[in-house]
Design a protein around this motif. Structure first.
Motif, PDB file in Angstrom:
ATOM      1  N   LEU A 188       0.532  -1.244   0.054  1.00 57.26           N
ATOM      2  CA  LEU A 188       0.149   0.128   0.028  1.00 57.26           C
ATOM      3  C   LEU A 188       0.861   1.370   0.066  1.00 57.26           C
ATOM      4  O   LEU A 188       0.360   2.217  -0.494  1.00 57.26           O
ATOM      5  CB  LEU A 188      -0.975   0.069   1.328  1.00 57.26           C
ATOM      6  CG  LEU A 188      -2.137  -0.984   1.123  1.00 57.26           C
ATOM      7  CD1 LEU A 188      -2.878  -0.961   2.566  1.00 57.26           C
ATOM      8  CD2 LEU A 188      -2.909  -1.005   0.155  1.00 57.26           C
ATOM      9  N   GLN A 189       1.977   1.069   0.619  1.00 53.13           N
ATOM     10  CA  GLN A 189       2.896   2.243   0.551  1.00 53.13           C
ATOM     11  C   GLN A 189       3.530   3.081  -0.692  1.00 53.13           C
ATOM     12  O   GLN A 189       3.275   4.085  -0.823  1.00 53.13           O
ATOM     13  CB  GLN A 189       4.135   2.021   1.180  1.00 53.13           C
ATOM     14  CG  GLN A 189       3.888   1.466   2.720  1.00 53.13           C
ATOM     15  CD  GLN A 189       5.357   1.279   3.500  1.00 53.13           C
ATOM     16  OE1 GLN A 189       6.015   2.178   3.950  1.00 53.13           O
ATOM     17  NE2 GLN A 189       5.720   0.090   3.245  1.00 53.13           N
ATOM     18  N   ASN A 217       2.503  -0.634  12.796  1.00 51.02           N
ATOM     19  CA  ASN A 217       2.774   0.859  12.691  1.00 51.02           C
ATOM     20  C   ASN A 217       1.920   1.201  11.348  1.00 51.02           C
ATOM     21  O   ASN A 217       1.386   2.303  11.448  1.00 51.02           O
ATOM     22  CB  ASN A 217       4.234   1.024  12.451  1.00 51.02           C
ATOM     23  CG  ASN A 217       5.087   1.013  13.920  1.00 51.02           C
ATOM     24  OD1 ASN A 217       4.393   1.170  15.055  1.00 51.02           O
ATOM     25  ND2 ASN A 217       6.206   0.604  14.070  1.00 51.02           N
ATOM     26  N   LEU A 218       2.249   0.555  10.103  1.00 51.58           N
ATOM     27  CA  LEU A 218       1.387   0.816   9.151  1.00 51.58           C
ATOM     28  C   LEU A 218       0.181   0.732   9.339  1.00 51.58           C
ATOM     29  O   LEU A 218      -0.715   1.617   8.747  1.00 51.58           O
ATOM     30  CB  LEU A 218       1.812   0.049   7.820  1.00 51.58           C
ATOM     31  CG  LEU A 218       3.240   0.111   7.153  1.00 51.58           C
ATOM     32  CD1 LEU A 218       3.256  -1.185   6.187  1.00 51.58           C
ATOM     33  CD2 LEU A 218       3.301   1.492   6.582  1.00 51.58           C
ATOM     34  N   VAL A 219      -0.523  -0.130  10.019  1.00 47.50           N
ATOM     35  CA  VAL A 219      -1.913  -0.255  10.322  1.00 47.50           C
ATOM     36  C   VAL A 219      -2.223   1.031  10.822  1.00 47.50           C
ATOM     37  O   VAL A 219      -3.751   1.717  10.570  1.00 47.50           O
ATOM     38  CB  VAL A 219      -2.420  -1.428  10.983  1.00 47.50           C
ATOM     39  CG1 VAL A 219      -3.783  -1.282  11.561  1.00 47.50           C
ATOM     40  CG2 VAL A 219      -2.104  -2.924  10.141  1.00 47.50           C
ATOM     41  N   GLU A 220      -1.535   1.375  12.182  1.00 49.48           N
ATOM     42  CA  GLU A 220      -2.021   2.722  12.684  1.00 49.48           C
ATOM     43  C   GLU A 220      -1.873   3.995  11.803  1.00 49.48           C
ATOM     44  O   GLU A 220      -2.638   4.551  12.124  1.00 49.48           O
ATOM     45  CB  GLU A 220      -0.946   2.768  14.059  1.00 49.48           C
ATOM     46  CG  GLU A 220      -1.342   3.943  14.794  1.00 49.48           C
ATOM     47  CD  GLU A 220      -0.197   3.862  15.931  1.00 49.48           C
ATOM     48  OE1 GLU A 220      -0.239   4.953  16.802  1.00 49.48           O
ATOM     49  OE2 GLU A 220       0.368   2.905  16.187  1.00 49.48           O
ATOM     50  N   GLU A 221      -0.942   4.102  11.121  1.00 52.15           N
ATOM     51  CA  GLU A 221      -0.615   5.226  10.166  1.00 52.15           C
ATOM     52  C   GLU A 221      -1.775   5.150   9.218  1.00 52.15           C
ATOM     53  O   GLU A 221      -2.350   6.374   9.116  1.00 52.15           O
ATOM     54  CB  GLU A 221       0.495   4.939   9.345  1.00 52.15           C
ATOM     55  CG  GLU A 221       0.892   6.162   8.188  1.00 52.15           C
ATOM     56  CD  GLU A 221       2.174   6.104   7.631  1.00 52.15           C
ATOM     57  OE1 GLU A 221       2.372   6.487   6.512  1.00 52.15           O
ATOM     58  OE2 GLU A 221       3.101   5.108   7.763  1.00 52.15           O
ATOM     59  N   PHE A 222      -2.466   4.112   8.501  1.00 57.88           N
ATOM     60  CA  PHE A 222      -3.452   4.236   7.736  1.00 57.88           C
ATOM     61  C   PHE A 222      -4.683   4.547   8.328  1.00 57.88           C
ATOM     62  O   PHE A 222      -5.577   5.434   7.724  1.00 57.88           O
ATOM     63  CB  PHE A 222      -3.433   2.943   6.885  1.00 57.88           C
ATOM     64  CG  PHE A 222      -2.275   2.780   5.980  1.00 57.88           C
ATOM     65  CD1 PHE A 222      -2.001   3.830   5.171  1.00 57.88           C
ATOM     66  CD2 PHE A 222      -1.755   1.375   5.905  1.00 57.88           C
ATOM     67  CE1 PHE A 222      -0.781   3.596   4.177  1.00 57.88           C
ATOM     68  CE2 PHE A 222      -0.652   1.190   4.729  1.00 57.88           C
ATOM     69  CZ  PHE A 222      -0.469   2.524   4.175  1.00 57.88           C
ATOM     70  N   LEU A 223      -4.991   3.806   9.269  1.00 60.81           N
ATOM     71  CA  LEU A 223      -6.177   4.105  10.171  1.00 60.81           C
ATOM     72  C   LEU A 223      -6.375   5.327  10.721  1.00 60.81           C
ATOM     73  O   LEU A 223      -7.549   5.998  11.071  1.00 60.81           O
ATOM     74  CB  LEU A 223      -6.479   3.104  11.215  1.00 60.81           C
ATOM     75  CG  LEU A 223      -6.715   1.468  10.626  1.00 60.81           C
ATOM     76  CD1 LEU A 223      -6.853   0.461  11.977  1.00 60.81           C
ATOM     77  CD2 LEU A 223      -8.191   1.604   9.892  1.00 60.81           C
ATOM     78  N   LEU A 230      -9.714  -0.783   6.628  1.00 59.07           N
ATOM     79  CA  LEU A 230      -8.898  -2.010   6.566  1.00 59.07           C
ATOM     80  C   LEU A 230      -9.273  -3.385   6.992  1.00 59.07           C
ATOM     81  O   LEU A 230     -10.037  -3.305   7.932  1.00 59.07           O
ATOM     82  CB  LEU A 230      -7.494  -1.707   7.279  1.00 59.07           C
ATOM     83  CG  LEU A 230      -6.400  -0.822   6.701  1.00 59.07           C
ATOM     84  CD1 LEU A 230      -5.291  -0.669   7.513  1.00 59.07           C
ATOM     85  CD2 LEU A 230      -6.043  -1.406   5.323  1.00 59.07           C
ATOM     86  N   ARG A 231      -9.177  -4.323   6.147  1.00 56.83           N
ATOM     87  CA  ARG A 231      -9.539  -5.851   6.654  1.00 56.83           C
ATOM     88  C   ARG A 231      -8.584  -6.534   6.122  1.00 56.83           C
ATOM     89  O   ARG A 231      -7.514  -6.396   5.169  1.00 56.83           O
ATOM     90  CB  ARG A 231     -10.949  -6.068   5.714  1.00 56.83           C
ATOM     91  CG  ARG A 231     -12.174  -5.383   6.187  1.00 56.83           C
ATOM     92  CD  ARG A 231     -13.312  -6.197   5.929  1.00 56.83           C
ATOM     93  NE  ARG A 231     -14.485  -5.673   6.366  1.00 56.83           N
ATOM     94  CZ  ARG A 231     -15.767  -5.909   6.156  1.00 56.83           C
ATOM     95  NH1 ARG A 231     -15.927  -7.482   5.499  1.00 56.83           N
ATOM     96  NH2 ARG A 231     -16.754  -5.481   6.882  1.00 56.83           N
ATOM     97  N   ASN A 232      -8.166  -7.631   6.771  1.00 54.73           N
ATOM     98  CA  ASN A 232      -7.069  -8.383   6.771  1.00 54.73           C
ATOM     99  C   ASN A 232      -7.469  -9.787   5.826  1.00 54.73           C
ATOM    100  O   ASN A 232      -8.261 -10.463   6.546  1.00 54.73           O
ATOM    101  CB  ASN A 232      -6.826  -8.964   8.356  1.00 54.73           C
ATOM    102  CG  ASN A 232      -5.124  -9.828   8.333  1.00 54.73           C
ATOM    103  OD1 ASN A 232      -4.913  -9.976   7.085  1.00 54.73           O
ATOM    104  ND2 ASN A 232      -4.726  -9.895   9.301  1.00 54.73           N
ATOM    105  N   TYR A 233      -6.993  -9.667   4.724  1.00 51.90           N
ATOM    106  CA  TYR A 233      -7.309 -10.885   3.711  1.00 51.90           C
ATOM    107  C   TYR A 233      -6.083 -11.408   3.500  1.00 51.90           C
ATOM    108  O   TYR A 233      -4.935 -11.036   3.220  1.00 51.90           O
ATOM    109  CB  TYR A 233      -7.928 -10.205   2.446  1.00 51.90           C
ATOM    110  CG  TYR A 233      -8.020 -11.057   1.532  1.00 51.90           C
ATOM    111  CD1 TYR A 233      -8.790 -12.288   1.536  1.00 51.90           C
ATOM    112  CD2 TYR A 233      -7.277 -11.213   0.303  1.00 51.90           C
ATOM    113  CE1 TYR A 233      -8.996 -13.264   0.520  1.00 51.90           C
ATOM    114  CE2 TYR A 233      -7.338 -12.146  -0.719  1.00 51.90           C
ATOM    115  CZ  TYR A 233      -8.396 -13.061  -0.689  1.00 51.90           C
ATOM    116  OH  TYR A 233      -8.251 -14.053  -1.469  1.00 51.90           O
TER     117      TYR A 233
END
Length: 290
Positions: A188-189, A217-223, A230-233
């Motif tokens: 995603l970056q 950290n990426l999850v926190e940044e995006f959210l 976000l969903r974990n697939y």
């Protein structure tokens, strides 16, 4: 068939090169003729000046002769000498006039040659344009002959970067709602999601390892961005994007690196059929806790 195309292209390229050389030669000839005319015109100006000077001299000589003739005290010898001088000047004038007439004739002939050269140059330019169009058509025909109507993606090489670049390009057109799926959150970056306008809703599915500190950290940044969900697939089997139901890209990962079954479309019938496949990853994904 391809060999025949190559031979035809080689022939056309050789003709174009020959014609370009001919055009260059014609242009050089035109430049030379122009230079010759400028030289002749310069010489003509000088000779015109000489004629003018001679005419003044003749006028002076005639005045002198008239005065001498009217003066009874002057000997016939002096009058005879002056008449000879006048005759010599008139002869020089006639000679110079002949030279001027010859130069004018040369200039006329050169102008005729220039007109002929210009006609040849125009003809050569038209022929070159025609050859270039034929060459372009031949190249296009060769390309079309190589590309099959139905593409076999088994061995087609499309890199992951190519796909992500295209997804980012599509994302730049987003207006309302976008659904995205990538194999891993790290991918995603490349999409630069923070550049997307904040009123565009982004639903994203990707594989996330919660115990991985970098991914966490990426999850926190995006959210932290209000417009991202976000969903974990865990499938890690596709890249996809559906932008406002108007543009869709789907790339299924193959057995080899840089081998994807990929297509991009704006056709509403295509999008209607494959939008459910794009949504599948979102529906099968697990919600990510904020």
């Amino acid at each position: 068939m391809e060999e025949e195309f190559k031979k035809q292209l080689a022939t056309k390229d050789a003709l174009i090169k020959t014609l370009e050389n001919s055009i260059q030669t014609l242009k050089e000839s035109l430049t030379l003729k122009d230079d010759q005319i400028k030289t002749l015109e310069g010489s003509l100006k000088i000779k015109d000046g000489n004629i003018e000077t001679m005419e003044k001299t003749i006028s002076q000589k005639e005045e002198q002769l008239q005065k001498l003739t009217s003066t009874a005290s002057i000997s016939e010898h002096i009058v005879s000498e002056k008449e000879k001088e006048l005759e010599s000047v008139l002869k020089d004038k006639n000679t110079l006039q002949d030279q001027i007439n010859r130069i004018n004739s040369e200039i006329t002939n050169l102008n005729k040659e220039i007109n002929i050269l210009n006609e040849e140059l125009g003809k050569a330019d038209r022929e070159l344009e025609k050859l270039e169009l034929e060459n372009e058509s031949l190249k296009k025909a060769q390309l079309e002959a190589k590309v099959p109507k139905i593409i076999d993606f088994t061995q087609v090489e499309i890199s992951k970067n190519d796909i992500l670049d295209k997804m980012r390009e599509i994302l730049n057109n987003a207006k309302h709602n976008v659904m995205i799926c990538v194999p891993k959150i790290d991918d995603l970056q490349v999409l630069h999601l923070y550049e997307v306008r904040n009123f565009v809703n982004l639903k994203i599915s990707c594989f996330i390892v919660p115990s991985d500190e970098d991914q966490a950290n990426l999850v926190e940044e995006f959210l932290s961005l209000d417009n991202i969900s976000l969903r974990n697939y865990s499938g890690e089997d596709r890249f996809s994007i559906n932008c406002d139901g108007e543009e869709l890209l789907l790339a299924i990962i193959g057995n080899k690196d840089d081998n994807f079954l990929a297509f991009h479309t704006k056709d509403e019938n295509h999008i209607r059929l494959f939008s459910s496949f794009v949504m599948d990853a979102w529906l099968r994904g697990r919600k990510v806790n904020e």
